[in-house]
Design a protein around this motif. Structure first.
Motif, PDB file in Angstrom:
ATOM      1  N   GLU A  85      29.643  26.463  32.027  1.00 43.90           N
ATOM      2  CA  GLU A  85      29.396  26.139  33.671  1.00 43.90           C
ATOM      3  C   GLU A  85      30.752  25.908  34.001  1.00 43.90           C
ATOM      4  OE1 GLU A  85      28.091  25.394  37.613  1.00 43.90           O
ATOM      5  OE2 GLU A  85      27.079  26.476  35.603  1.00 43.90           O
TER       6      GLU A  85
ATOM      7  N   ASN B 248      22.697  34.147  37.604  1.00 45.94           N
ATOM      8  CA  ASN B 248      23.298  34.133  36.290  1.00 45.94           C
ATOM      9  C   ASN B 248      23.400  35.712  35.892  1.00 45.94           C
ATOM     10  OD1 ASN B 248      23.593  31.229  36.515  1.00 45.94           O
ATOM     11  ND2 ASN B 248      21.628  31.262  36.065  1.00 45.94           N
TER      12      ASN B 248
ATOM     13  N   VAL C 267      37.433  34.012  40.768  1.00 47.49           N
ATOM     14  CA  VAL C 267      37.476  33.197  39.844  1.00 47.49           C
ATOM     15  C   VAL C 267      38.180  31.872  40.199  1.00 47.49           C
ATOM     16  CG1 VAL C 267      37.576  32.316  37.381  1.00 47.49           C
ATOM     17  CG2 VAL C 267      36.724  34.701  38.121  1.00 47.49           C
TER      18      VAL C 267
ATOM     19  N   ARG D 131      32.993  29.334  34.517  1.00 47.57           N
ATOM     20  CA  ARG D 131      32.557  30.083  35.686  1.00 47.57           C
ATOM     21  C   ARG D 131      33.877  29.824  36.803  1.00 47.57           C
ATOM     22  NH1 ARG D 131      27.580  28.035  38.576  1.00 47.57           N
ATOM     23  NH2 ARG D 131      28.037  29.927  39.901  1.00 47.57           N
ATOM     24  N   TYR D 132      34.640  28.717  36.652  1.00 53.38           N
ATOM     25  CA  TYR D 132      35.590  28.399  37.647  1.00 53.38           C
ATOM     26  C   TYR D 132      36.986  28.539  37.058  1.00 53.38           C
ATOM     27  CZ  TYR D 132      31.632  26.152  39.679  1.00 53.38           C
ATOM     28  OH  TYR D 132      30.463  25.839  40.390  1.00 53.38           O
TER      29      TYR D 132
ATOM     30  N   GLY E 185      27.361  35.888  41.207  1.00 55.24           N
ATOM     31  CA  GLY E 185      27.907  34.400  41.823  1.00 55.24           C
ATOM     32  C   GLY E 185      26.661  33.655  42.358  1.00 55.24           C
TER      33      GLY E 185
ATOM     34  N   ASN F 144      33.789  33.603  41.923  1.00 52.91           N
ATOM     35  CA  ASN F 144      33.504  34.756  41.535  1.00 52.91           C
ATOM     36  C   ASN F 144      32.171  35.400  42.021  1.00 52.91           C
ATOM     37  OD1 ASN F 144      33.869  36.927  39.796  1.00 52.91           O
ATOM     38  ND2 ASN F 144      32.857  36.328  38.239  1.00 52.91           N
TER      39      ASN F 144
END
Length: 358
Positions: free
Chosen positions: A297, A200, A127, A300-301, A165, A146
């Motif tokens: 969004e 997704n 991640v 996700r990071y 991912g 990820n």
């Protein structure tokens, strides 16, 4: 200080080497030959990367050209130096066994069968992490946060599985081996060179093509070399494409698959492409997305998760450019532009609500 030397990341060296190999395959002009020689002479690592990729390329002409430009590269002393100084080749190019086999056979000429050797490997990112890899055929893969990618090359097929991912695929040409990325319940076969797949869920996928063509099919559809050549000339009106319920997506187009159904293919503007692929430069761009979608969004990071106090807050339209994973910058922007306060409920949970009027 005059003794400081520029350090170039190995992934960047490999990417540049792959680009030179591709250029040699199509043919270098006089200026390009001089530029290539200068780049090769800058570092032993440059030379090692080029020769490693050359021996895994599908064209005899590449090594012939290298032999002409650098006739003394094949001597025993250089080979010995190469195998000890370029340890990264072990992990990137099918381990030491393949590298050793290549070195033993270097003096007898290029064996095209080496390019068909079976190759399997798993690539993954954590991640918030992004990474670039060069596959044995020269294909360049950039993985987003990820992500998990399994690669399986065989004599007649290049098959990849994106288990989670997102990835960008700059595909090396090889008309004898189709290049397919399976993600969820769809398969994306490269009829061109550059495309991006985001998974997704197993039934919610996104494809953006930036160069060439990509064909979307069910994973059960097998594409052999003969089919591959025919599909390269096909479009969505072709009977063969309709027969297998496939879709051809062209450069500058985007396909969204929801609940296993491919929606009508969209033509993207340059701004749309930049926004969708901003992650490749470590950025996130929003242009009118709902706050809830933008926060999903961002999540996700990072390990941070967001809780919104109301549906009204979730539906706010947001726009801006953010560095991926920069939660602090995002929270400051929300406070400044939308009067949204935040409260940390734990190490990885942030609650968002409108500022109360005093």
């Amino acid at each position: 200080m005059s003794n400081i030397h520029q350090f170039t990341p190995k992934d960047l060296i490999l990417e540049t080497a792959a680009n030179w190999i591709s250029a040699i395959d199509r043919g270098l002009n006089k200026v390009e030959k001089e530029q290539f020689k200068l780049w090769m002479l800058q570092s032993n690592a440059h030379q090692d990367a080029v020769y490693e990729l050359a021996k895994l390329w599908d064209e005899l002409s590449v090594l012939n050209e290298l032999s002409t430009l650098f006739p003394h590269k094949n001597n025993t002393e250089e080979k010995s130096k190469w195998v000890f100084s370029y340890g990264i080749a072990a992990s990137l190019f099918a381990a030491l066994m393949i590298c050793s086999y290549l070195l033993v056979n270097l003096e007898t000429g290029y064996n095209q069968a080496l390019a068909k050797v079976n190759y399997t490997k798993i690539y993954k990112t954590k991640v918030g992490e992004q990474a670039t890899y060069v596959l044995p055929d020269g294909t360049i893969v950039q993985l987003n946060t990820n992500s998990l990618l399994e690669v399986a090359y065989s004599k007649g097929r290049r098959q990849l599985l994106l288990s989670r991912g997102e990835g960008r695929f700059n595909v090396a040409k090889d008309a004898t081996r189709p290049f397919s990325v399976m993600a969820g319940d769809k398969s994306f076969t490269a009829l061109g060179t550059v495309f991006n797949v985001q998974r997704n869920t197993s039934s919610h996928l996104e494809l953006v093509v930036t160069e060439g063509k990509v064909m979307i099919t069910d994973p059960s559809v097998a594409v052999d070399a003969n089919d591959f050549k025919a599909y390269q000339l096909a479009d969505n009106s072709t009977q063969k494409i309709r027969k297998i319920n496939a879709n051809i997506v062209l450069s500058g187009e985007k396909a969204i698959i929801e609940k296993s159904v491919t929606a009508p293919i969209k033509r993207l503007s340059a701004d749309d492409v930049q926004r969708d692929l901003a992650w490749q430069n470590g950025m996130l761009i929003f242009n009118g997305e709902q706050l809830s979608d933008a926060l999903n969004e961002v999540s996700r990071y990072t390990a941070t998760r967001f809780e919104l106090s109301s549906a009204e807050l979730a539906n706010i339209k947001v726009a801006g450019v953010f560095k991926a994973g920069d939660v602090a910058g995002l929270l400051e922007s929300l406070k400044t532009n939308f009067s949204i306060d935040h409260e940390r409920l734990g190490e990885h949970v942030v609650s968002l609500k409108r500022q109360t009027k005093s």
